[in-house]
Write an enzyme that holds these catalytic residues in place. Structure first.
Site, PDB file in Angstrom:
ATOM      1  N   ASP A  44      47.349  77.796  31.489  1.00  0.00           N
ATOM      2  CA  ASP A  44      46.659  78.422  30.720  1.00  0.00           C
ATOM      3  C   ASP A  44      45.464  77.640  30.108  1.00  0.00           C
ATOM      4  O   ASP A  44      44.461  78.055  29.598  1.00  0.00           O
ATOM      5  CB  ASP A  44      47.204  78.953  29.482  1.00  0.00           C
ATOM      6  CG  ASP A  44      47.940  78.092  28.534  1.00  0.00           C
ATOM      7  OD1 ASP A  44      48.037  76.838  28.922  1.00  0.00           O
ATOM      8  OD2 ASP A  44      48.556  78.526  27.610  1.00  0.00           O
ATOM      9  N   SER A  45      45.420  76.377  30.604  1.00  0.00           N
ATOM     10  CA  SER A  45      44.404  75.321  30.473  1.00  0.00           C
ATOM     11  C   SER A  45      43.161  75.710  31.248  1.00  0.00           C
ATOM     12  O   SER A  45      41.920  75.388  31.139  1.00  0.00           O
ATOM     13  CB  SER A  45      44.796  73.890  30.896  1.00  0.00           C
ATOM     14  OG  SER A  45      45.186  73.977  32.239  1.00  0.00           O
ATOM     15  N   ASP A  83      51.915  79.556  33.768  1.00  0.00           N
ATOM     16  CA  ASP A  83      52.022  79.531  32.189  1.00  0.00           C
ATOM     17  C   ASP A  83      52.122  81.092  31.738  1.00  0.00           C
ATOM     18  O   ASP A  83      51.399  81.936  32.011  1.00  0.00           O
ATOM     19  CB  ASP A  83      50.855  78.882  31.653  1.00  0.00           C
ATOM     20  CG  ASP A  83      51.252  77.334  31.041  1.00  0.00           C
ATOM     21  OD1 ASP A  83      52.244  77.045  31.442  1.00  0.00           O
ATOM     22  OD2 ASP A  83      50.027  76.687  31.118  1.00  0.00           O
ATOM     23  N   LYS A 113      56.381  78.852  32.579  1.00  0.00           N
ATOM     24  CA  LYS A 113      56.449  77.850  31.509  1.00  0.00           C
ATOM     25  C   LYS A 113      56.218  78.525  30.141  1.00  0.00           C
ATOM     26  O   LYS A 113      55.104  79.229  29.996  1.00  0.00           O
ATOM     27  CB  LYS A 113      55.344  76.912  31.958  1.00  0.00           C
ATOM     28  CG  LYS A 113      55.634  75.544  30.985  1.00  0.00           C
ATOM     29  CD  LYS A 113      54.690  74.421  31.464  1.00  0.00           C
ATOM     30  CE  LYS A 113      53.274  74.529  31.440  1.00  0.00           C
ATOM     31  NZ  LYS A 113      52.853  74.549  29.810  1.00  0.00           N
ATOM     32  N   GLU A 115      55.536  77.105  25.739  1.00  0.00           N
ATOM     33  CA  GLU A 115      55.802  76.030  24.980  1.00  0.00           C
ATOM     34  C   GLU A 115      56.877  76.103  23.673  1.00  0.00           C
ATOM     35  O   GLU A 115      56.908  77.233  23.045  1.00  0.00           O
ATOM     36  CB  GLU A 115      54.272  76.096  24.325  1.00  0.00           C
ATOM     37  CG  GLU A 115      53.279  75.859  25.399  1.00  0.00           C
ATOM     38  CD  GLU A 115      51.664  75.621  24.888  1.00  0.00           C
ATOM     39  OE1 GLU A 115      50.902  75.445  25.993  1.00  0.00           O
ATOM     40  OE2 GLU A 115      51.530  75.493  23.793  1.00  0.00           O
ATOM     41  N   GLU A 183      53.737  66.245  26.799  1.00  0.00           N
ATOM     42  CA  GLU A 183      52.479  66.198  26.762  1.00  0.00           C
ATOM     43  C   GLU A 183      51.892  65.121  25.521  1.00  0.00           C
ATOM     44  O   GLU A 183      52.283  65.514  24.524  1.00  0.00           O
ATOM     45  CB  GLU A 183      51.605  67.222  26.726  1.00  0.00           C
ATOM     46  CG  GLU A 183      50.247  67.205  26.565  1.00  0.00           C
ATOM     47  CD  GLU A 183      49.624  68.240  27.061  1.00  0.00           C
ATOM     48  OE1 GLU A 183      48.338  68.673  27.032  1.00  0.00           O
ATOM     49  OE2 GLU A 183      50.097  69.762  27.174  1.00  0.00           O
TER      50      GLU A 183
END
EC number: 2.1.2.11
Length: 265
Positions: A44-45, A83, A113, A115, A183
């Site tokens: 999602d970056s 993501d 993925k 978070e 990260e």
């Protein structure tokens, strides 16, 4: 679909590092498909790198599905992780199941993925695994929580925060996550987590002792001349290469040199 147990086998710990690259488009995905890279992350970056936003928060599930489909077309034989974006899984277990299910069904990705390492997230990870959806975890600087952290800052520096991160990593591993991204945490903490969890850790700014590394393709290629975080090594300088090529094209169009006989019918 690639074999998750072959690529992300815990038996690789201390033996073979895992290489992961973040990609958002067909052209680059096709190039990655020609390389020995182990896995592609559709992150999602893209909200920042591809869309130009200041954070990942505006990215929607539909946009993630679109980009993951595109990357799969370019790299049909690679292990692809997608993501789940902000608010596509945090509101309820049911919403998380629906979002992960849509991503798997509509994109042909191999895993998702998510978070965080709260009890809620660990419960979601366990349920998704039970229904057949592999999940990669993500701890440390989790960009979807950027406002809570007060910006893009190194996490896990204090004794309390490092202990919390380690507990969450163990909990994610025990809940069924097949791998965990770490990260922007101190290298020593990255080493400790990697030693204590039973799954592979993938670092980005987490030191050399993680079980693998991930970088955004645009970043490692040097497409943004102004982006230089400490964790980034630029393996090329595509910004200058692309700029020079466009300037050459412009000059040849202006001069009439292009198109010549070789490019005319």
């Amino acid at each position: 679909m690639k074999n998750i147990h072959k690529i992300f086998s815990p038996e690789k710990k201390g033996k073979e590092k895992i290489s992961v690259v973040t990609c958002y488009d067909f052209s680059f995905a096709r190039i990655l498909g020609e390389t020995p890279i182990d896995s592609i992350l559709v992150g999602d970056s893209l909200g920042m790198v591809f869309q130009g936003n200041s954070s990942t928060l505006p990215v929607t599930l539909e946009e993630m599905i679109y980009h993951t489909k595109v990357v799969r077309r370019g790299a049909p034989d690679k292990f692809i992780i997608a993501d789940l974006p902000f608010l596509s899984y945090q509101t309820s277990i049911e919403e998380g199941i629906r979002s992960a299910g849509r991503m798997m069904k509509e994109t042909d990705c191999d895993a998702v993925k998510i978070e965080g390492g709260s009890d809620f997230i660990c419960e979601l990870v366990a349920i998704l695994k039970q229904i057949g959806i592999p999940v990669m975890g993500h701890l440390g600087l989790t960009p979807q929580s950027v406002h809570v952290f007060g910006g893009h800052r190194v996490q896990g520096k204090g004794e309390e925060s490092s202990a919390k991160l380690l507990r969450e990593a163990v909990a994610l591993s025990e809940s069924g996550a097949f791998s965990i991204v770490l990260e922007m945490i101190p290298a020593e903490l990255g080493k400790r987590v990697s030693e204590e969890v039973g799954v592979l850790t993938i670092g980005i700014g987490a030191g050399p002792d993680c079980d693998g590394q991930v970088l955004v393709l645009n970043d490692l290629l040097g497409l943004d001349a102004n982006f230089q975080p400490k964790f980034l090594k630029k393996f090329s300088n595509l910004h200058s290469i692309v700029k020079d090529a466009i300037e050459s094209y412009h000059e040849e169009v202006r001069s009439g040199e292009f198109p010549g006989k070789d490019h005319s019918f």
